[in-house]
Design a protein around this motif. Sequence first.
Motif, mmCIF file in Angstrom:
data_model
loop_
_atom_site.group_PDB
_atom_site.id
_atom_site.type_symbol
_atom_site.label_atom_id
_atom_site.label_comp_id
_atom_site.label_asym_id
_atom_site.label_seq_id
_atom_site.Cartn_x
_atom_site.Cartn_y
_atom_site.Cartn_z
ATOM 1 N N LEU A 172 0.820 -1.209 0.000
ATOM 2 C CA LEU A 172 0.000 0.000 0.000
ATOM 3 C C LEU A 172 0.856 1.263 0.000
ATOM 4 C CD1 LEU A 172 -2.787 -1.181 2.479
ATOM 5 C CD2 LEU A 172 -3.025 -0.782 0.014
ATOM 6 N N ARG A 173 1.964 1.233 0.700
ATOM 7 C CA ARG A 173 2.881 2.381 0.682
ATOM 8 C C ARG A 173 3.371 2.647 -0.737
ATOM 9 N NH1 ARG A 173 6.619 0.458 3.838
ATOM 10 N NH2 ARG A 173 7.869 -0.293 2.091
ATOM 11 N N ASP A 174 3.764 1.595 -1.439
ATOM 12 C CA ASP A 174 4.263 1.765 -2.805
ATOM 13 C C ASP A 174 3.168 2.234 -3.757
ATOM 14 O OD1 ASP A 174 6.729 0.941 -1.928
ATOM 15 O OD2 ASP A 174 6.538 -1.117 -2.674
ATOM 16 N N LEU A 175 1.907 1.937 -3.427
ATOM 17 C CA LEU A 175 0.783 2.361 -4.268
ATOM 18 C C LEU A 175 0.311 3.771 -3.934
ATOM 19 C CD1 LEU A 175 -1.314 -0.933 -4.134
ATOM 20 C CD2 LEU A 175 -0.167 -0.015 -6.168
ATOM 21 N N GLY A 176 0.891 4.380 -2.899
ATOM 22 C CA GLY A 176 0.476 5.717 -2.485
ATOM 23 C C GLY A 176 -0.781 5.716 -1.636
ATOM 24 N N ALA A 177 -1.178 4.543 -1.126
ATOM 25 C CA ALA A 177 -2.337 4.439 -0.241
ATOM 26 C C ALA A 177 -1.878 4.475 1.214
ATOM 27 C CB ALA A 177 -3.106 3.160 -0.532
ATOM 28 N N ASP A 178 -2.821 4.716 2.126
ATOM 29 C CA ASP A 178 -2.488 4.872 3.542
ATOM 30 C C ASP A 178 -3.130 3.774 4.386
ATOM 31 O OD1 ASP A 178 -1.110 7.358 3.170
ATOM 32 O OD2 ASP A 178 -3.057 8.339 2.981
ATOM 33 N N VAL A 179 -2.410 3.330 5.408
ATOM 34 C CA VAL A 179 -2.974 2.479 6.449
ATOM 35 C C VAL A 179 -3.376 3.403 7.594
ATOM 36 C CG1 VAL A 179 -2.531 0.627 8.103
ATOM 37 C CG2 VAL A 179 -1.593 0.477 5.789
ATOM 38 N N VAL A 180 -4.686 3.519 7.830
ATOM 39 C CA VAL A 180 -5.185 4.485 8.806
ATOM 40 C C VAL A 180 -5.614 3.802 10.108
ATOM 41 C CG1 VAL A 180 -5.888 6.128 7.046
ATOM 42 C CG2 VAL A 180 -7.515 4.371 7.796
ATOM 43 N N GLY A 181 -5.451 2.494 10.189
ATOM 44 C CA GLY A 181 -5.794 1.782 11.411
ATOM 45 C C GLY A 181 -5.423 0.322 11.309
ATOM 46 N N GLU A 182 -5.146 -0.295 12.457
ATOM 47 C CA GLU A 182 -4.809 -1.716 12.479
ATOM 48 C C GLU A 182 -5.264 -2.309 13.797
ATOM 49 O OE1 GLU A 182 -1.009 -4.757 11.798
ATOM 50 O OE2 GLU A 182 -0.674 -2.596 11.979
ATOM 51 N N LEU A 183 -5.804 -3.521 13.727
ATOM 52 C CA LEU A 183 -6.265 -4.194 14.934
ATOM 53 C C LEU A 183 -6.091 -5.693 14.759
ATOM 54 C CD1 LEU A 183 -7.704 -3.919 17.698
ATOM 55 C CD2 LEU A 183 -9.881 -4.167 16.477
ATOM 56 N N LEU A 184 -5.446 -6.330 15.748
ATOM 57 C CA LEU A 184 -5.318 -7.780 15.811
ATOM 58 C C LEU A 184 -6.076 -8.257 17.048
ATOM 59 C CD1 LEU A 184 -1.533 -8.123 14.918
ATOM 60 C CD2 LEU A 184 -3.442 -8.901 13.499
ATOM 61 N N VAL A 185 -6.960 -9.239 16.868
ATOM 62 C CA VAL A 185 -7.830 -9.678 17.956
ATOM 63 C C VAL A 185 -7.603 -11.158 18.232
ATOM 64 C CG1 VAL A 185 -9.561 -7.940 17.401
ATOM 65 C CG2 VAL A 185 -9.728 -10.209 16.368
ATOM 66 N N PRO A 186 -7.928 -11.642 19.441
ATOM 67 C CA PRO A 186 -7.770 -13.071 19.745
ATOM 68 C C PRO A 186 -8.772 -13.919 18.981
ATOM 69 C CG PRO A 186 -8.017 -11.742 21.759
ATOM 70 C CD PRO A 186 -8.396 -10.871 20.610
ATOM 71 N N PHE A 187 -8.485 -15.234 18.906
ATOM 72 C CA PHE A 187 -9.450 -16.183 18.361
ATOM 73 C C PHE A 187 -10.690 -16.221 19.239
ATOM 74 C CE2 PHE A 187 -5.748 -18.345 16.339
ATOM 75 C CZ PHE A 187 -6.246 -18.380 15.042
ATOM 76 N N GLY A 188 -11.803 -16.599 18.642
ATOM 77 C CA GLY A 188 -12.983 -16.906 19.422
ATOM 78 C C GLY A 188 -14.035 -15.826 19.354
ATOM 79 N N PRO A 189 -15.197 -16.120 19.940
ATOM 80 C CA PRO A 189 -16.286 -15.146 19.926
ATOM 81 C C PRO A 189 -15.842 -13.840 20.567
ATOM 82 C CG PRO A 189 -17.053 -17.283 20.715
ATOM 83 C CD PRO A 189 -15.559 -17.361 20.631
ATOM 84 N N ALA A 190 -16.043 -12.753 19.860
ATOM 85 C CA ALA A 190 -15.627 -11.447 20.370
ATOM 86 C C ALA A 190 -16.617 -10.397 19.912
ATOM 87 C CB ALA A 190 -14.219 -11.101 19.875
ATOM 88 N N ASP A 191 -16.681 -9.329 20.645
ATOM 89 C CA ASP A 191 -17.543 -8.215 20.287
ATOM 90 C C ASP A 191 -16.927 -7.503 19.080
ATOM 91 O OD1 ASP A 191 -19.114 -5.991 20.109
ATOM 92 O OD2 ASP A 191 -18.454 -5.104 22.003
ATOM 93 N N PRO A 192 -17.617 -7.475 17.935
ATOM 94 C CA PRO A 192 -17.046 -6.789 16.772
ATOM 95 C C PRO A 192 -17.113 -5.274 16.870
ATOM 96 C CG PRO A 192 -19.227 -7.614 16.244
ATOM 97 C CD PRO A 192 -18.917 -8.100 17.640
ATOM 98 N N GLY A 193 -17.729 -4.774 17.941
ATOM 99 C CA GLY A 193 -17.907 -3.333 18.086
ATOM 100 C C GLY A 193 -16.639 -2.521 17.958
ATOM 101 N N PRO A 194 -15.544 -2.862 18.693
ATOM 102 C CA PRO A 194 -14.319 -2.067 18.574
ATOM 103 C C PRO A 194 -13.768 -2.018 17.151
ATOM 104 C CG PRO A 194 -14.236 -3.431 20.538
ATOM 105 C CD PRO A 194 -15.456 -3.860 19.775
ATOM 106 N N ALA A 195 -13.853 -3.120 16.422
ATOM 107 C CA ALA A 195 -13.367 -3.121 15.041
ATOM 108 C C ALA A 195 -14.235 -2.232 14.156
ATOM 109 C CB ALA A 195 -13.335 -4.544 14.500
ATOM 110 N N LEU A 196 -15.544 -2.308 14.337
ATOM 111 C CA LEU A 196 -16.438 -1.454 13.554
ATOM 112 C C LEU A 196 -16.214 0.020 13.894
ATOM 113 C CD1 LEU A 196 -19.719 -3.554 13.870
ATOM 114 C CD2 LEU A 196 -18.180 -3.449 11.902
ATOM 115 N N ASP A 197 -16.004 0.307 15.174
ATOM 116 C CA ASP A 197 -15.725 1.690 15.580
ATOM 117 C C ASP A 197 -14.441 2.203 14.942
ATOM 118 O OD1 ASP A 197 -17.987 1.737 17.132
ATOM 119 O OD2 ASP A 197 -16.947 1.316 19.020
ATOM 120 N N LEU A 198 -13.424 1.325 14.846
ATOM 121 C CA LEU A 198 -12.163 1.722 14.218
ATOM 122 C C LEU A 198 -12.386 2.085 12.752
ATOM 123 C CD1 LEU A 198 -9.082 2.032 14.146
ATOM 124 C CD2 LEU A 198 -8.927 -0.438 13.769
#
Length: 343
Positions: A172-198
């Motif tokens: 993406l850097r070479d394409l001139g695009a930006d990474v504006v956020g990143e999130l790594l989450v544990p395996f298993g059932p999790a609340d998707p809310g924080p990812a959607l908020d990001l």
Amino acid sequence: MDAWEAAVTGRAPGVVRVGLAVPLSGPLAMTAPSALGLATLAAGELTEAGGVRGRAVELVTVDAGRRPAEVGADVAALQAAGALDVVVGFSTSDVSHAVARVLAGRTPYVFTPPHEGGRVTRGALRIGSSPLAQHAAALAWLVRHRRARRWVLLGTDYVWPQAVHRAARAVLRDLGADVVGELLVPFGPADPGPALDLVRRSGADAVLLSLVGRDLVTFNRAFGRAGLGRRVVRLSGALEENGLYAIGGDDTGELYACMPSFAAAAAAAADATDEGQLALQERLAAHAGPDAPVVCAYARGVHDGIRAAAGLLDDRTATRPRPPRVRLARADGLVFREVGPPA
């Protein structure tokens, strides 16, 4: 054959035993019926064609959806009993590392799905794609054709997604695009809310998803309910047919996948049809009946992996398999349609 039965009985004369290490539980368990179906198809076809040096091919199942130490222990017991000639399968990379360590080059290991790249363990053969090979062309196509320039990277916190994110950042850097956020989450059932908020807070117009299996399905369902599907592009390197069915399909036109194979409906998309994929589905239906599971990318990899393993054990057919042709496809209802050039 069950793993413990194989460990007790040991090696059988006149039979080639293939350890089939696929997820029967855990996040990727939804792919198990497809994987088992195509594995038995491959073993049956090889046996009917004369087997490996005249020996029939027999499968020994190992549940690769458990913790790495548990899977490694089962494989170690089978190896100690002399019950395996080769191991074939797919799993998350932490599990595959445990299997490779246990086998230690003494028993061949064919790992079939996309992988994290890097050094190959002695005795292991990876027939999938590395993160860069799998994602580079897809990212470039989306940046140029969908104006996807602000990306959020969202994945599960283990080896493969971490490697995917490193590769994506460089591309993406070479394409001139930006990474504006990143999130790594544990395996298993999790609340998707924080990812959607990001995604909302960052003003992203694209999300790279390196979640897998059930976790990928859960997020995509929540993404659709949140009303983000039609304005934010999604690209996944792990979304296959079973996952697409599980989320109920997609008609937004903005959900993409870059797995090695896609099943397209011949009547609806003749130009996009993968004839090899459809022929494989027909052979599976003839083998398992009209209710045979769908041919997905993970299962197709297992089919190819068993044939590659037979080649490793039979010098007459020993050839290194070609890497899969990575493509970019858009989810269209319950099928994938190829849209981008091959990587």
